[in-house]
Design a protein around this motif. Structure first.
Motif, short mmCIF file in Angstrom:
data_model
loop_
_atom_site.label_atom_id
_atom_site.label_comp_id
_atom_site.label_asym_id
_atom_site.label_seq_id
_atom_site.Cartn_x
_atom_site.Cartn_y
_atom_site.Cartn_z
N PHE A 1 0.83 -1.20 0.00
CA PHE A 1 0.00 0.00 0.00
C PHE A 1 0.87 1.26 0.00
CE2 PHE A 1 -2.62 -3.17 2.38
CZ PHE A 1 -3.57 -3.36 1.40
N GLY A 2 1.93 1.22 0.79
CA GLY A 2 2.84 2.36 0.86
C GLY A 2 3.58 2.59 -0.45
N GLN A 3 4.03 1.51 -1.08
CA GLN A 3 4.76 1.64 -2.33
C GLN A 3 3.88 2.15 -3.45
OE1 GLN A 3 8.29 1.36 -2.63
NE2 GLN A 3 7.74 1.62 -0.47
N GLU A 4 2.60 1.82 -3.41
CA GLU A 4 1.66 2.37 -4.40
C GLU A 4 1.56 3.89 -4.24
OE1 GLU A 4 -1.91 0.21 -3.63
OE2 GLU A 4 -1.31 -1.53 -4.84
N SER A 5 1.50 4.34 -2.99
CA SER A 5 1.46 5.79 -2.73
C SER A 5 2.76 6.45 -3.15
CB SER A 5 1.19 6.05 -1.25
OG SER A 5 -0.08 5.59 -0.87
N HIS A 6 3.87 5.78 -2.86
CA HIS A 6 5.19 6.32 -3.23
C HIS A 6 5.28 6.53 -4.74
CE1 HIS A 6 9.51 7.01 -2.92
NE2 HIS A 6 9.68 6.15 -3.92
N SER A 7 4.74 5.59 -5.51
CA SER A 7 4.80 5.70 -6.97
C SER A 7 3.97 6.88 -7.47
CB SER A 7 4.35 4.39 -7.63
OG SER A 7 2.98 4.16 -7.41
N VAL A 8 2.87 7.19 -6.76
CA VAL A 8 2.05 8.36 -7.12
C VAL A 8 2.88 9.64 -6.98
CG1 VAL A 8 0.08 9.77 -6.38
CG2 VAL A 8 -0.16 7.29 -6.56
N ILE A 9 3.62 9.75 -5.88
CA ILE A 9 4.44 10.93 -5.63
C ILE A 9 5.54 11.05 -6.68
CG2 ILE A 9 6.10 11.97 -4.02
CD1 ILE A 9 4.37 10.85 -1.75
N GLU A 10 6.18 9.93 -6.98
CA GLU A 10 7.29 9.99 -7.94
C GLU A 10 6.80 10.31 -9.35
OE1 GLU A 10 10.36 10.24 -6.86
OE2 GLU A 10 9.35 10.04 -4.92
N ARG A 11 5.59 9.87 -9.69
CA ARG A 11 5.02 10.23 -10.99
C ARG A 11 4.79 11.75 -11.06
NH1 ARG A 11 1.01 6.93 -11.14
NH2 ARG A 11 -0.68 8.32 -10.47
N ALA A 12 4.26 12.31 -9.97
CA ALA A 12 4.03 13.75 -9.93
C ALA A 12 5.35 14.52 -9.98
CB ALA A 12 3.26 14.12 -8.67
N ARG A 13 6.37 13.99 -9.33
CA ARG A 13 7.68 14.64 -9.34
C ARG A 13 8.22 14.70 -10.78
NH1 ARG A 13 10.17 14.86 -4.59
NH2 ARG A 13 9.44 12.81 -3.93
N LEU A 14 8.02 13.60 -11.51
CA LEU A 14 8.44 13.55 -12.91
C LEU A 14 7.64 14.53 -13.76
CD1 LEU A 14 10.12 12.28 -15.18
CD2 LEU A 14 8.42 10.45 -15.30
N GLN A 15 6.35 14.67 -13.47
CA GLN A 15 5.51 15.60 -14.23
C GLN A 15 5.98 17.04 -14.03
OE1 GLN A 15 1.89 13.95 -12.47
NE2 GLN A 15 1.04 13.60 -14.50
N LEU A 16 6.34 17.41 -12.81
CA LEU A 16 6.85 18.76 -12.56
C LEU A 16 8.21 18.96 -13.21
CD1 LEU A 16 4.50 18.99 -10.42
CD2 LEU A 16 6.08 20.37 -9.09
N ALA A 17 9.06 17.94 -13.11
CA ALA A 17 10.40 18.04 -13.70
C ALA A 17 10.31 18.18 -15.22
CB ALA A 17 11.22 16.82 -13.32
N THR A 18 9.37 17.47 -15.83
CA THR A 18 9.18 17.58 -17.27
C THR A 18 8.71 18.98 -17.64
OG1 THR A 18 8.63 15.22 -17.41
CG2 THR A 18 7.95 16.61 -19.26
N ALA A 19 7.81 19.54 -16.84
CA ALA A 19 7.30 20.89 -17.10
C ALA A 19 8.40 21.94 -17.01
CB ALA A 19 6.19 21.21 -16.10
N LEU A 20 9.39 21.70 -16.16
CA LEU A 20 10.46 22.68 -15.93
C LEU A 20 11.74 22.33 -16.68
CD1 LEU A 20 9.97 23.09 -12.09
CD2 LEU A 20 9.62 24.89 -13.78
N ASN A 21 11.79 21.16 -17.30
CA ASN A 21 12.99 20.64 -17.96
C ASN A 21 14.16 20.58 -16.97
OD1 ASN A 21 14.50 19.48 -19.97
ND2 ASN A 21 15.00 21.41 -21.00
N CYS A 22 13.92 19.87 -15.87
CA CYS A 22 14.96 19.65 -14.87
C CYS A 22 14.91 18.19 -14.45
CB CYS A 22 14.77 20.57 -13.66
SG CYS A 22 13.28 20.24 -12.67
N GLU A 23 15.74 17.80 -13.51
CA GLU A 23 15.76 16.41 -13.04
C GLU A 23 14.71 16.21 -11.94
OE1 GLU A 23 17.57 13.90 -14.25
OE2 GLU A 23 18.32 15.32 -15.77
N PRO A 24 14.04 15.05 -11.91
CA PRO A 24 13.05 14.80 -10.86
C PRO A 24 13.63 14.97 -9.45
CG PRO A 24 12.85 13.15 -12.59
CD PRO A 24 14.08 13.95 -12.90
#
Length: 230
Positions: A13-36
């Protein structure tokens, strides 16, 4: 409604939540063209600003900022001045823009940080943050921008301009309220001003708001995809 585990836990359950956060981190990094790994989630743009200013500035240091910053900067500066931090507040010119020459003139030997907002929240005027980043780098001074009003509305390529720290907030681009983020350029470090668990690189302790973070990630992705038409 389906992902409810503690992201810091090692169970499924925790790892599923962790993957949600990391996906969002990647989405912000993509928007800014930086590293997650350069994205830290916070509770607001105000918290992001506090992490930078309170983390960097100590007694005897000097900050250059503008006189029309959001209270999330000006009130922090006022509190730091009570702790013997020096501050120079630059007035915007007649067009509502911070003049780079005035920033250069305000630099002192003890200037530790320059913090100028990207877009003013009352006037909508756009400051020359790319040039201000160059000035900061040339003078070996850290540069922070409160980009809460800019992120998701104007293109931002952090691989192309020198910014050390950049604050964001989800609700300014139709994301949920009560979640923000901070970009920390690789190679820069911040001491923690809050202490607890080791979440968000030890900078933002406490169990993460996975619903808010997920909403922020999607808002950033949609805003970036539609930035030209918007």
């Amino acid at each position: 409604t389906q992902t409810f585990g503690n992201p810091s836990s090692i169970h499924k359950f925790g790892q599923e939540s962790h993957s949600v956060i990391e996906r969002a981190r990647l989405q912000l990094a993509t928007a800014l063209n930086c590293e997650p790994g350069e994205i830290i989630f916070t509770g607001s743009g105000s918290e992001s600003n506090n992490l930078v200013l309170q983390g960097i500035l100590k007694s005897g240091d000097h900050i250059i900022t503008s006189a029309y910053e959001h209270p999330a900067i000006l009130n922090v500066v006022e509190a730091l001045q009570a702790k013997d931090v020096e501050a120079t507040l630059i007035n915007p010119n007649e067009n509502g823009v911070v003049d780079c020459t005035e920033v250069v003139s305000a630099i002192q030997p003890n200037t530790k940080l320059i913090s100028i907002m990207a877009v003013n929240n009352e006037l909508g005027t756009i400051n020359p943050i790319a040039k201000l980043g160059e000035i900061s780098a040339e003078n070996n001074i850290l540069f922070h921008t409160d980009a809460v009003q800019m992120f998701g509305k104007l293109p931002m390529d952090l691989s192309d301009i020198h910014i050390d720290f950049l604050s964001m907030s989800a609700h300014k681009l139709y994301g949920p309220k009560g979640v923000g983020a901070l970009y920390i350029r690789q190679g820069n470090t911040l001491p923690a001003i809050l202490h607890g668990g080791g979440q968000e690189d030890d900078l933002r302790p406490g169990t993460e708001n996975i619903a808010g973070i997920s909403g922020f990630g999607l808002a950033a992705e949609l805003a970036t995809q539609n930035i030209a038409s918007n």
